[in-house]
Motif scaffolding. Structure first.
Motif, mmCIF file in Angstrom:
data_model
loop_
_atom_site.group_PDB
_atom_site.id
_atom_site.type_symbol
_atom_site.label_atom_id
_atom_site.label_comp_id
_atom_site.label_asym_id
_atom_site.label_seq_id
_atom_site.Cartn_x
_atom_site.Cartn_y
_atom_site.Cartn_z
ATOM 1 N N SER A 1 0.968 -0.894 -0.033
ATOM 2 C CA SER A 1 0.045 0.179 -0.460
ATOM 3 C C SER A 1 0.328 1.416 0.319
ATOM 4 C CB SER A 1 -1.281 0.066 0.731
ATOM 5 O OG SER A 1 -2.140 -1.189 1.594
ATOM 6 N N GLY A 2 0.492 1.863 -0.784
ATOM 7 C CA GLY A 2 0.995 3.229 -1.138
ATOM 8 C C GLY A 2 2.484 3.101 -1.844
ATOM 9 N N HIS A 3 2.709 2.654 -2.217
ATOM 10 C CA HIS A 3 3.586 2.544 -3.471
ATOM 11 C C HIS A 3 3.601 2.018 -4.808
ATOM 12 C CE1 HIS A 3 6.664 3.015 0.058
ATOM 13 N NE2 HIS A 3 5.555 2.226 0.936
ATOM 14 N N PHE A 4 4.668 2.311 -5.946
ATOM 15 C CA PHE A 4 4.385 1.711 -6.873
ATOM 16 C C PHE A 4 5.393 0.530 -7.802
ATOM 17 C CE2 PHE A 4 0.494 4.395 -7.498
ATOM 18 C CZ PHE A 4 1.204 5.335 -6.457
ATOM 19 N N ALA A 5 4.983 -0.128 -8.311
ATOM 20 C CA ALA A 5 6.099 -0.684 -9.189
ATOM 21 C C ALA A 5 6.661 -0.021 -10.500
ATOM 22 C CB ALA A 5 5.378 -1.531 -9.735
ATOM 23 N N THR A 6 7.253 1.037 -10.050
ATOM 24 C CA THR A 6 8.279 1.702 -11.376
ATOM 25 C C THR A 6 8.614 1.291 -12.152
ATOM 26 O OG1 THR A 6 9.377 2.862 -9.652
ATOM 27 C CG2 THR A 6 7.717 3.786 -9.735
ATOM 28 N N ALA A 7 9.723 0.138 -11.288
ATOM 29 C CA ALA A 7 10.962 -0.237 -11.727
ATOM 30 C C ALA A 7 10.665 -1.770 -11.123
ATOM 31 C CB ALA A 7 12.330 0.167 -11.520
ATOM 32 N N LEU A 8 11.492 -2.920 -11.958
ATOM 33 C CA LEU A 8 11.815 -4.564 -11.743
ATOM 34 C C LEU A 8 13.166 -4.561 -10.225
ATOM 35 C CD1 LEU A 8 11.555 -6.636 -15.080
ATOM 36 C CD2 LEU A 8 9.701 -5.909 -13.534
ATOM 37 N N SER A 9 12.663 -5.996 -9.689
ATOM 38 C CA SER A 9 13.502 -5.925 -8.920
ATOM 39 C C SER A 9 14.592 -6.649 -9.235
ATOM 40 C CB SER A 9 12.118 -7.190 -7.662
ATOM 41 O OG SER A 9 14.067 -7.537 -7.113
ATOM 42 N N ASP A 10 15.717 -6.145 -8.271
ATOM 43 C CA ASP A 10 17.012 -6.776 -9.338
ATOM 44 C C ASP A 10 17.096 -8.628 -9.658
ATOM 45 O OD1 ASP A 10 18.156 -4.347 -8.986
ATOM 46 O OD2 ASP A 10 19.221 -4.852 -7.243
ATOM 47 N N ALA A 11 16.195 -9.146 -8.263
ATOM 48 C CA ALA A 11 16.092 -10.649 -8.700
ATOM 49 C C ALA A 11 15.508 -11.306 -9.899
ATOM 50 C CB ALA A 11 14.968 -10.708 -6.975
ATOM 51 N N VAL A 12 14.770 -10.296 -10.511
ATOM 52 C CA VAL A 12 14.387 -10.560 -11.766
ATOM 53 C C VAL A 12 14.680 -11.653 -12.342
ATOM 54 C CG1 VAL A 12 12.556 -9.909 -13.964
ATOM 55 C CG2 VAL A 12 12.234 -8.990 -11.093
ATOM 56 N N SER A 13 16.048 -11.388 -12.976
ATOM 57 C CA SER A 13 16.539 -12.057 -13.933
ATOM 58 C C SER A 13 17.249 -13.257 -13.134
ATOM 59 C CB SER A 13 18.051 -11.012 -14.646
ATOM 60 O OG SER A 13 18.743 -10.834 -12.666
ATOM 61 N N GLY A 14 16.701 -13.205 -11.843
ATOM 62 C CA GLY A 14 17.313 -14.762 -11.521
ATOM 63 C C GLY A 14 15.849 -16.147 -11.393
ATOM 64 N N SER A 15 16.008 -16.660 -10.239
ATOM 65 C CA SER A 15 14.657 -17.161 -10.075
ATOM 66 C C SER A 15 13.658 -17.658 -10.247
ATOM 67 C CB SER A 15 15.113 -18.417 -9.091
ATOM 68 O OG SER A 15 15.255 -18.205 -7.636
ATOM 69 N N VAL A 16 13.092 -16.022 -9.713
ATOM 70 C CA VAL A 16 11.829 -15.614 -10.210
ATOM 71 C C VAL A 16 10.855 -14.928 -10.481
ATOM 72 C CG1 VAL A 16 12.479 -15.100 -7.133
ATOM 73 C CG2 VAL A 16 12.564 -13.142 -8.708
ATOM 74 N N GLU A 17 11.692 -15.251 -11.481
ATOM 75 C CA GLU A 17 11.435 -14.558 -12.944
ATOM 76 C C GLU A 17 10.172 -15.115 -13.119
ATOM 77 O OE1 GLU A 17 13.366 -16.131 -16.265
ATOM 78 O OE2 GLU A 17 13.578 -13.486 -17.212
ATOM 79 N N ILE A 18 9.658 -16.751 -12.622
ATOM 80 C CA ILE A 18 8.314 -17.224 -13.721
ATOM 81 C C ILE A 18 8.553 -18.051 -12.287
ATOM 82 C CG2 ILE A 18 7.147 -18.683 -14.060
ATOM 83 C CD1 ILE A 18 8.623 -18.269 -16.704
ATOM 84 N N ASP A 19 7.285 -18.099 -11.420
ATOM 85 C CA ASP A 19 6.868 -18.948 -10.323
ATOM 86 C C ASP A 19 5.142 -18.896 -10.041
ATOM 87 O OD1 ASP A 19 6.127 -16.327 -9.286
ATOM 88 O OD2 ASP A 19 7.177 -16.749 -7.075
ATOM 89 N N THR A 20 4.843 -20.102 -9.016
ATOM 90 C CA THR A 20 3.788 -20.840 -8.630
ATOM 91 C C THR A 20 3.554 -20.455 -7.367
ATOM 92 O OG1 THR A 20 4.111 -22.839 -9.106
ATOM 93 C CG2 THR A 20 3.738 -21.862 -11.021
ATOM 94 N N VAL A 21 2.269 -19.597 -7.063
ATOM 95 C CA VAL A 21 1.510 -19.533 -5.163
ATOM 96 C C VAL A 21 0.128 -20.424 -6.237
ATOM 97 C CG1 VAL A 21 3.751 -17.598 -5.004
ATOM 98 C CG2 VAL A 21 1.110 -16.936 -6.354
ATOM 99 N N THR A 22 -0.389 -19.636 -4.429
ATOM 100 C CA THR A 22 -1.936 -19.689 -4.495
ATOM 101 C C THR A 22 -2.357 -19.288 -4.260
ATOM 102 O OG1 THR A 22 -1.756 -19.762 -1.707
ATOM 103 C CG2 THR A 22 -1.261 -22.637 -2.750
ATOM 104 N N LEU A 23 -3.504 -18.999 -5.212
ATOM 105 C CA LEU A 23 -4.647 -17.585 -4.975
ATOM 106 C C LEU A 23 -4.324 -16.732 -3.443
ATOM 107 C CD1 LEU A 23 -6.393 -15.568 -6.004
ATOM 108 C CD2 LEU A 23 -8.084 -17.221 -5.748
ATOM 109 N N GLY A 24 -4.875 -17.627 -2.706
ATOM 110 C CA GLY A 24 -4.709 -17.169 -1.171
ATOM 111 C C GLY A 24 -3.757 -16.731 -0.276
#
Length: 295
Positions: A4-27
């Motif tokens: 809350s109160g923040h905006f996604a203005t740039a990708l995280s440094d971790a994007v180039s790593g293993s979190v580029e694609i992942d799966t989670v639960t809806l909850g």
């Protein structure tokens, strides 16, 4: 997700790593167990419902969900699931994950109820991607595998038979070009003349194209997009109302208030005060222009 109160203005440094694609639960996407507030999505999502019945509100539009329902949620949209709670598998990715692959994500339907062989194939691919994301995402070969699995899944979804197939008319092509320009510049200009100049056509041509596809004028489509972004930020962040107005090009808070009230039917303050009201049901009229054509 975006706090809350923040905006996604740039990708995280971790994007180039293993979190580029992942799966989670809806909850796990919910800010609280009751989904009392909208969540501003910061990655592309495919949501596949696996159990339960209910509604998912995507940009304030209530979409019925049951096992086999598939949703595509864009980065920047807001999401909330209303009771009774659903169970679903969520695939998340940053757009860079598909670089170099011949995939047009825009051809994937925003909502689909899968059945028969299509449902079986999608479930199998989502299940395998989920397993491989857990087992192999930390290796270069595993990340390449996930990229290609995601591409195959999106290609399959883009070929679902429920989507209308017809040649794009000239008015539709103009409309979609206009929508792309709106996405790039709606925070800086709300003058249809500026968009017409960029597209090399007249205001009359843009208006005729928008009326043909949506039944609304080019100015109405543009204003709806601005109002939708305002509603997203009011619902999913704690950003001060005046600052939201400035981000959307309004130098005076009173002008932003009048604009929002005209488009949505309530003031920004009233809209924010009722953001935790349970659905289902559309809360505001604005919608992403690209969705106005029923995409």
């Amino acid at each position: 997700m975006v706090p809350s109160g923040h905006f996604a203005t740039a990708l995280s440094d971790a994007v180039s790593g293993s979190v580029e694609i992942d799966t989670v639960t809806l909850g796990s996407l919910a800010p609280d167990p009751g989904w009392r507030r909208q969540v501003l999505v910061d990655r592309e999502l495919i949501v596949l419902a696996t159990a339960g019945h209910g509604y998912a509100e995507v940009d304030f539009r209530a979409l019925p969900c049951r096992p086999g329902t598939l949703l595509r949620v864009r980065a920047g949209q807001v999401l909330r699931c209303t009771p009774p709670r659903l169970n679903a598998t969520v695939i998340r990715w940053h757009p860079e994950a598909l670089c170099g692959l011949d995939v047009n994500v825009e051809k994937v339907p925003a909502w689909a109820q899968l059945a028969g062989e299509d449902e079986d194939a999608v479930i199998n691919e989502v299940s395998q991607l989920t397993v491989d994301a857990r087992r192999h995402r930390d290796s270069p070969a595993g990340r390449s595998l996930l990229r290609h699995q995601l591409a195959v899944l999106l290609l399959r979804l883009s070929m679902l038979p429920s989507r209308a197939r017809h040649p794009e008319r000239l008015e539709e092509a103009t409309f979609h070009r206009f929508c792309r320009e709106v996405e790039l510049s709606y925070q800086h200009t709300r003058r249809v003349e500026d968009y017409a100049d960029r597209l090399g056509c007249s205001v009359r041509t843009l208006t005729r194209a928008c009326l043909s596809v949506t039944g609304r004028s080019a100015k109405q489509v543009l204003d709806e997009r601005v109002a939708l972004q305002a509603a997203r930020l009011l619902a999913a962040t704690d950003e001060p109302i005046a600052r939201i107005g400035r981000r959307l090009g309004f130098t005076e808070p009173t002008n932003f208030g009048r604009f929002f009230t005209r488009e949505v039917g309530v003031s920004p303050g009233t809209f924010r005060a009722t953001r935790e009201d349970p659905g289902p049901g559309p809360v505001v009229r604005p919608r992403l222009p690209a969705e106005a054509a029923g995409a």
